[in-house]
Design a protein around this motif. Structure first.
Motif, short mmCIF file in Angstrom:
data_model
loop_
_atom_site.label_atom_id
_atom_site.label_comp_id
_atom_site.label_asym_id
_atom_site.label_seq_id
_atom_site.Cartn_x
_atom_site.Cartn_y
_atom_site.Cartn_z
N GLU A 1 36.35 93.21 4.54
CA GLU A 1 36.73 94.31 4.14
C GLU A 1 36.83 94.24 2.57
N THR A 2 36.84 93.17 2.02
CA THR A 2 36.78 92.78 0.50
C THR A 2 35.31 92.29 0.14
N PHE A 3 34.77 93.20 -0.90
CA PHE A 3 33.55 92.94 -1.38
C PHE A 3 33.69 92.59 -2.85
N GLU A 4 32.83 91.56 -3.30
CA GLU A 4 32.67 91.47 -4.45
C GLU A 4 31.34 91.77 -5.53
N LEU A 5 31.06 92.81 -5.52
CA LEU A 5 30.12 93.69 -6.03
C LEU A 5 30.31 94.07 -7.55
N MET B 1 26.33 97.67 -7.60
CA MET B 1 26.15 98.96 -6.88
C MET B 1 25.14 99.84 -7.53
N ASP B 2 24.91 99.61 -8.89
CA ASP B 2 23.75 100.52 -9.28
C ASP B 2 22.47 100.33 -8.98
N LEU B 3 22.51 98.99 -8.70
CA LEU B 3 21.09 98.52 -7.79
C LEU B 3 20.89 99.19 -6.52
N ILE B 4 21.98 99.20 -5.82
CA ILE B 4 22.19 99.59 -4.57
C ILE B 4 22.02 101.20 -4.33
N HIS C 1 29.36 108.17 -4.59
CA HIS C 1 29.59 109.15 -5.78
C HIS C 1 31.10 109.27 -5.56
N ASN C 2 31.72 109.74 -4.54
CA ASN C 2 33.15 109.99 -4.62
C ASN C 2 34.05 109.01 -4.82
N GLN C 3 33.48 107.51 -4.94
CA GLN C 3 34.44 106.56 -5.38
C GLN C 3 34.34 106.23 -6.77
N LYS C 4 33.40 106.86 -7.51
CA LYS C 4 33.36 106.36 -8.89
C LYS C 4 34.40 107.29 -9.76
N VAL C 5 34.74 106.53 -10.78
CA VAL C 5 35.77 107.07 -11.55
C VAL C 5 35.09 107.30 -12.96
N PHE C 6 34.97 108.71 -13.21
CA PHE C 6 34.57 109.29 -14.36
C PHE C 6 35.53 109.27 -15.53
N TYR C 7 35.08 108.95 -16.55
CA TYR C 7 35.92 109.10 -18.02
C TYR C 7 36.37 110.18 -18.20
N ARG C 8 37.52 110.53 -18.53
CA ARG C 8 38.02 111.82 -19.20
C ARG C 8 39.13 111.41 -20.22
N PRO C 9 39.15 111.71 -21.45
CA PRO C 9 40.04 111.39 -22.30
C PRO C 9 41.25 112.15 -22.13
N ARG C 10 42.41 111.11 -22.12
CA ARG C 10 43.94 111.71 -21.75
C ARG C 10 44.39 112.83 -22.89
#
Length: 81
Positions: A6-10, A15-18, A65-74
């Motif tokens: 259950e632990t992946f080191e990617l 991830m972009d290649l996949i 896509h749902n696991q990505k964290v998109f940057y948004r300034p605070r």
């Protein structure tokens, strides 16, 4: 009986290649399905193998896509581009 890892080191590059490979496979299968001269019955009982694979790839891409964290300034206004 061994269990799943259950632990992946990617890395982000991995991830972009996949994701790129999945998108290319999806495009190839879609093109092949559209040019297939045989008309398939689209009921749930008779889904062709390519259609099922396309559905699974689409679902997996959605989960990635749902696991990505998109940057948004605070602070300040967000200016999208």
């Amino acid at each position: 009986m061994p269990g799943y890892n259950e632990t992946f080191e990617l890395s982000v590059e991995d991830m972009d290649l996949i994701e790129t490979a999945l998108r290319q496979t999806k495009a190839d299968l879609s093109a092949r399905t559209l040019t297939d001269p045989v008309q398939h019955d689209k009921t749930a009982d008779a889904l062709p193998e390519a259609d099922e694979t396309l559905r699974r790839i689409h679902d997996l891409l959605g989960r990635l896509h749902n696991q990505k964290v998109f940057y948004r300034p605070r602070k300040g206004a967000y200016i999208g581009g």
